[in-house]
Design an enzyme around this catalytic site. Structure first.
Site, mmCIF file in Angstrom:
data_model
loop_
_atom_site.group_PDB
_atom_site.id
_atom_site.type_symbol
_atom_site.label_atom_id
_atom_site.label_comp_id
_atom_site.label_asym_id
_atom_site.label_seq_id
_atom_site.Cartn_x
_atom_site.Cartn_y
_atom_site.Cartn_z
ATOM 1 C CB CYS A 166 10.267 -0.314 2.709
ATOM 2 S SG CYS A 166 10.906 0.334 1.171
ATOM 3 C CD GLU A 197 -5.608 -5.838 0.378
ATOM 4 O OE1 GLU A 197 -4.613 -5.636 -0.356
ATOM 5 O OE2 GLU A 197 -5.620 -6.688 1.293
ATOM 6 C CE LYS A 199 -3.066 -8.277 -4.377
ATOM 7 N NZ LYS A 199 -3.479 -7.246 -3.390
ATOM 8 C CG PHE A 256 -0.290 0.461 2.501
ATOM 9 C CD1 PHE A 256 -0.162 1.825 2.783
ATOM 10 C CD2 PHE A 256 0.227 -0.449 3.412
ATOM 11 C CE1 PHE A 256 0.459 2.250 3.959
ATOM 12 C CE2 PHE A 256 0.848 -0.035 4.572
ATOM 13 C CZ PHE A 256 0.967 1.321 4.838
ATOM 14 C CB SER A 260 4.740 -7.225 5.820
ATOM 15 O OG SER A 260 3.805 -8.219 5.446
ATOM 16 C CD GLU A 297 8.262 -2.857 8.344
ATOM 17 O OE1 GLU A 297 7.540 -3.848 8.148
ATOM 18 O OE2 GLU A 297 8.810 -2.234 7.425
HETATM 19 P P1 NAD Z 1 1.489 -6.556 3.117
HETATM 20 O O1 NAD Z 1 2.526 -7.607 3.211
HETATM 21 O O2 NAD Z 1 0.365 -6.567 4.086
HETATM 22 O O3 NAD Z 1 0.798 -6.599 1.660
HETATM 23 C C1 NAD Z 1 1.566 -6.604 0.480
HETATM 24 C C2 NAD Z 1 0.761 -7.272 -0.625
HETATM 25 O O4 NAD Z 1 0.534 -8.631 -0.284
HETATM 26 C C3 NAD Z 1 -0.602 -6.635 -0.864
HETATM 27 O O5 NAD Z 1 -0.847 -6.615 -2.248
HETATM 28 C C4 NAD Z 1 -1.558 -7.576 -0.136
HETATM 29 O O6 NAD Z 1 -2.829 -7.638 -0.734
HETATM 30 C C5 NAD Z 1 -0.862 -8.914 -0.233
HETATM 31 N N1 NAD Z 1 -1.076 -9.781 0.941
HETATM 32 C C6 NAD Z 1 -1.320 -9.387 2.220
HETATM 33 N N2 NAD Z 1 -1.396 -10.454 3.037
HETATM 34 C C7 NAD Z 1 -1.188 -11.546 2.261
HETATM 35 C C8 NAD Z 1 -1.132 -12.948 2.528
HETATM 36 N N3 NAD Z 1 -1.303 -13.424 3.767
HETATM 37 N N4 NAD Z 1 -0.881 -13.792 1.506
HETATM 38 C C9 NAD Z 1 -0.706 -13.336 0.254
HETATM 39 N N5 NAD Z 1 -0.740 -12.004 -0.053
HETATM 40 C C10 NAD Z 1 -0.978 -11.118 0.930
HETATM 41 O O7 NAD Z 1 2.255 -5.156 3.132
HETATM 42 P P2 NAD Z 1 1.624 -3.695 3.198
HETATM 43 O O8 NAD Z 1 1.086 -3.474 4.556
HETATM 44 O O9 NAD Z 1 0.764 -3.436 2.025
HETATM 45 O O10 NAD Z 1 2.944 -2.829 2.978
HETATM 46 C C11 NAD Z 1 3.817 -2.462 4.024
HETATM 47 C C12 NAD Z 1 4.979 -3.408 4.121
HETATM 48 O O11 NAD Z 1 5.691 -3.438 2.885
HETATM 49 C C13 NAD Z 1 5.997 -2.986 5.150
HETATM 50 O O12 NAD Z 1 6.431 -4.126 5.840
HETATM 51 C C14 NAD Z 1 7.118 -2.393 4.322
HETATM 52 O O13 NAD Z 1 8.398 -2.423 4.920
HETATM 53 C C15 NAD Z 1 7.084 -3.262 3.134
HETATM 54 N N6 NAD Z 1 7.713 -2.626 1.988
HETATM 55 C C16 NAD Z 1 8.933 -3.085 1.616
HETATM 56 C C17 NAD Z 1 9.575 -2.490 0.556
HETATM 57 C C18 NAD Z 1 10.913 -2.970 0.124
HETATM 58 O O14 NAD Z 1 11.360 -2.525 -0.909
HETATM 59 N N7 NAD Z 1 11.567 -3.862 0.832
HETATM 60 C C19 NAD Z 1 8.974 -1.428 -0.126
HETATM 61 C C20 NAD Z 1 7.714 -0.993 0.280
HETATM 62 C C21 NAD Z 1 7.092 -1.609 1.351
#
Ligand code: NAD
Length: 488
Positions: free
Chosen positions: A280, A175, A172, A148, A225, A373
């Site tokens: 991140c 959401e 994808k 997000f 994450s 985090e």
């Molecule tokens: P998230 O892991 O909750 O979601 C990421 C994606 O995975 C979304 O599209 C979501 O719909 C999907 N998703 C969520 N739960 C899932 C599951 N159980 N199984 C399969 N797919 C699933 O992350 P977020 O809250 O959207 O974003 C924040 C996180 O992203 C933070 O931890 C941040 O550090 C990380 N991030 C990392 C980088 C990097 O380059 N390393 C960059 C941006 C964000």
């Protein structure tokens, strides 16, 4: 407002079994509903991409780069519209959203050079009369799953390179702020990308898991994450796919005793509270080395107090996330950290998902504000006695996304960049996100897989290499030889 999938160059017209609310975090109101894909929509999107792939793979490099150049022009022209959409659903302030678009442009510009980037090698006369050359070919249908916090930039870390290399994509997005992806899909169509080469599939875990196990998906680029990144990497690779899964972070900024403390304080506040800490590469831990801590914390606190809600810093993305971040502030107090600035006390008009900036001092590595985090506007200061203690602290952390050292000593900085176990390092630069012609990626629990995002690694990830060894018949024939082919 209904937000739905984009398949084969147009909005999906089916009826979704499930959907989710999309908020405007600044006012806490529902802005729209986004359709959630089930397996049949996953199949539909992948089939659209698979059907578009052969034609796009065979499009000339000139035709592909022409689309990239056109997309770049459109993104520059419509960048402010995109930034407004990002700000409305994510909550980051508009200027910050414009910065996101500007950084996304870098990856587009890099991919414009695809004819050059895909040039292979050629060795004449590797053996007598034998030439060898290498080719980079696209993989087929690839999936991109994004978080997000950068709804425009993270999709654009991957989509330009993937399509430039000749692949077809199913994106994808998160959401929580899905509209930016649809806006981008419209721009790609306007730029001349053929229908089906980029599809947007909305949804949650069901959509992601459907892509991870779909037999026609060859590769997955994921950002999110760490627990989900690990799941994506393990599930995708078990299904035989190429996977790069970028995870979470806990980024330390090490301030050495000789640093310019005003510069360090400016940097800590900018990098800690920009985008309300939902980056991140945000700095979440300041490591004060030696006797500077009181002075440094004072300078940081003055700057944190001066932050203007709504102008410098937006709200958090959802009410649940705001409450989770606030609960870490409660936990920090309960665990004995020194609360210097309390963001819970910052009143903001209206009912959005606001939380003010929090500064903790004397944080210990066993406290949850340090170990987890938080992904919000909470900055912790850890005091250490020496440079080796600072390096040990950073290297003991399971994450290894970004880090920075602040110092005026070139030798110390050089030592730091050598010794630190982190993928992206800043020297007097708090958010060292690599420019578009390098690649982005952390170490340890911040990245699963071995290929980083965008830049040269992006081209590497979205292609596979073929090596061709050629001999054209000539009048002399050496006869049958069962020995292993040698070059001399
Ligand atoms: P998230 O892991 O909750 O979601 C990421 C994606 O995975 C979304 O599209 C979501 O719909 C999907 N998703 C969520 N739960 C899932 C599951 N159980 N199984 C399969 N797919 C699933 O992350 P977020 O809250 O959207 O974003 C924040 C996180 O992203 C933070 O931890 C941040 O550090 C990380 N991030 C990392 C980088 C990097 O380059 N390393 C960059 C941006 C964000």
């Amino acid at each position: 407002m209904r937000i739905t999938h984009w398949i084969s160059g147009k909005p999906w017209t089916g009826t979704a079994e499930r959907s989710g609310e999309v908020f405007d975090p600044a006012i806490g109101a529902v802005r729209g509903r986004v359709d959630f894909a089930g397996q049949s929509e996953v199949d539909e999107a992948v089939a659209a991409a698979a059907a578009a792939f052969p034609g796009w793979r065979d499009a000339s490099l000139a035709a592909r780069s022409a689309v990239l150049f056109e997309f770049r022009a459109l993104l520059r022209r419509r960048g402010d519209d995109l930034a407004a959409i990002v700000s409305a659903e994510h909550g980051k302030v508009v200027d910050d959203a414009r910065g996101e678009v500007a950084r996304a442009l870098e990856a587009v510009e890099f991919a414009c050079g695809i004819p050059h980037l895909l040039k292979g090698g050629f060795s004449e006369n590797a053996s007598r009369g034998v030439d060898v050359h290498s080719i980079r070919q696209p993989l087929g249908v690839v999936a991109v799953v994004s978080p997000f916090n950068f709804p425009a930039m993270v999709p654009l870390w991957f989509v330009p390179a993937a399509v430039a290399c000749g692949n077809a994509v199913v994106l994808k997005p998160s959401e929580k702020d899905p509209s930016a992806a649809n806006f981008l899909a419209g721009l790609w169509a306007e730029a001349g990308l053929p229908d089906g080469v980029l599809n947007v599939l909305h949804g949650d875990k069901a959509a992601v898991d459907g892509l991870l196990t779909h037999p026609d998906v060859r590769a997955v680029s994921f950002v999110g994450s760490t627990p989900v990144a690990r799941h994506v990497y393990e599930t995708g690779t078990r299904a035989g796919k190429r996977v790069q899964a970028l995870g979470g972070a806990k980024n330390h900024m090490v301030v050495l005793p000789d640093a310019d403390l005003d510069l360090a304080a400016d940097a800590a506040v900018s990098a800690g509270f920009g985008s309300a800490g939902e980056r991140c590469m945000a700095i979440s831990v300041v490591v004060a080395v030696g006797g500077i801590a009181d002075d440094l914390v004072g300078r940081i606190a003055t700057r944190v107090d001066a932050l203007r809600m709504g102008e410098d810093m937006g709200p958090l993305v959802t009410a649940a996330h705001r409450d989770r971040v606030a609960s870490y502030v409660d936990a920090g107090v309960a665990e004995g950290a020194e609360l210097v600035v309390d963001g819970r006390r910052r009143a903001v008009d209206g009912s959005g998902f606001w939380l003010g900036p929090t500064l903790f001092d004397r944080v210990r590595p066993d406290m949850s504000v340090y170990t987890d985090e938080i992904f919000g506007p909470v900055l912790s200061v850890v005091r250490v006695p020496s440079y080796p203690a600072a390096v040990d602290l950073v290297n003991a952390n399971p994450y290894g996304n970004g880090t920075a050292v602040f110092t005026t000593d070139g030798g110390a900085a050089r030592r730091f960049q050598n010794e630190i176990e982190v993928g992206m390092v800043g020297v007097n630069v708090p958010i060292p996100v690599p420019v578009g012609y390098y690649s982005f990626g952390g170490w340890k629990d911040s990245l699963f897989g071995d290929t980083h995002a965008y830049g040269p690694d992006g081209v590497h990830f979205f292609t596979r290499t073929k090596v061709v060894t050629t001999r054209w018949p000539d009048p002399s024939h050496g006869g049958v030889d069962l020995g292993f082919p040698r070059t001399v």
